[in-house]
Motif scaffolding. Structure first.
Motif, PDB file in Angstrom:
ATOM      1  N   UNK A 108       0.806  -1.214   0.000  1.00 25.13           N
ATOM      2  CA  UNK A 108       0.000   0.000   0.000  1.00 25.13           C
ATOM      3  C   UNK A 108       0.841   1.268   0.000  1.00 25.13           C
ATOM      4  N   UNK A 109       2.164   1.118   0.046  1.00 22.49           N
ATOM      5  CA  UNK A 109       3.053   2.277   0.027  1.00 22.49           C
ATOM      6  C   UNK A 109       3.671   2.428  -1.363  1.00 22.49           C
ATOM      7  N   UNK A 110       3.900   3.657  -1.812  1.00 22.45           N
ATOM      8  CA  UNK A 110       4.504   3.873  -3.126  1.00 22.45           C
ATOM      9  C   UNK A 110       5.885   3.238  -3.206  1.00 22.45           C
TER      10      UNK A 110
END
Length: 225
Positions: A220-222
């Protein structure tokens, strides 16, 4: 020293000290205190400082002393979970995961505990290096998530997914074993290795290891963050 552990899922331990009593804590662990608690930052010698660094703690510790009368100091958990209090003494040493130590009374010593088998260092979620709590006094330890305790008899074993062992009595032994079968390794989704703990002694398992949480959140993190 009297204490109470309050709150969930982010608990705090509140310690009430008599005049002259001292608490030891790691960098940044103090949450609030009465104004008569005097802080002193100490190293304790190069050997101890390096040992604490390898065990996942800061090289320096903070000592808080109640001056001129009773004092109060509180230490909050840094992650949703549990704070356990251990009474440390001769034959009652505790081996804990890295960065588990929160605070203790003055007589407790925090040192590095090396696992005997190198496999624990390269593949075990608990790591080659853990923390050892010895001496005499009360120690407070952070555990990720809910804690489940088991009392293992002599020779009794428990097989764990790596990362779920939070702490154990020093009478227990830990080793890393390979998951059997190529399909199990590559397609089972449980990893290549398990942690095996053998009694006698008590073990403390955690339901939400922080490394497992990190793996779940990673998608869910870039990328590159």
């Amino acid at each position: 020293m009297k204490y109470s552990i309050e709150g969930t899922p982010l608990p705090v331990v509140i310690c009430d000290l008599e005049a002259g009593e001292k608490m030891i804590t790691e960098k940044g662990a103090m949450s609030w205190m009465t104004p008569n608690m005097k802080m002193e930052t100490v190293g304790g010698g190069a050997g101890k400082m390096i040992g604490r660094m390898f065990s996942g703690e800061a090289m320096f510790q903070n000592h808080y002393t109640a001056e001129g009368g009773p004092g109060q100091i509180a230490y909050a958990s840094s992650f949703p979970g549990t704070i356990l209090a251990f009474e440390i003494g001769q034959g009652k040493e505790i081996i804990a995961q890295k960065s588990a130590f929160l605070a203790s009374t003055d007589g407790v010593t925090l040192s590095v505990a090396f696992q005997k088998k190198m496999g624990a260092g390269f593949f075990g979620g608990e790591g080659f290096i853990m923390q050892k709590l010895s001496g005499n006094g009360t120690a407070f330890v952070e555990i990720d998530g809910y804690v489940k305790e088991y009392e293992l008899a002599e020779g009794e074993t428990k097989v764990l997914d790596t990362g779920y062992l939070a702490a154990m009595e020093s009478t227990c032994k830990m080793e890393i074993t390979s998951v059997k079968g190529l399909k199990n390794k590559f397609f089972g989704g449980e990893g290549f290795f398990n942690t095996v703990v053998t009694g006698p002694g008590k073990i403390y398992l955690q339901s939400m290891p922080i490394n497992q949480v990190a793996d779940v959140l990673k998608p869910f993190f870039p990328a590159g963050s």
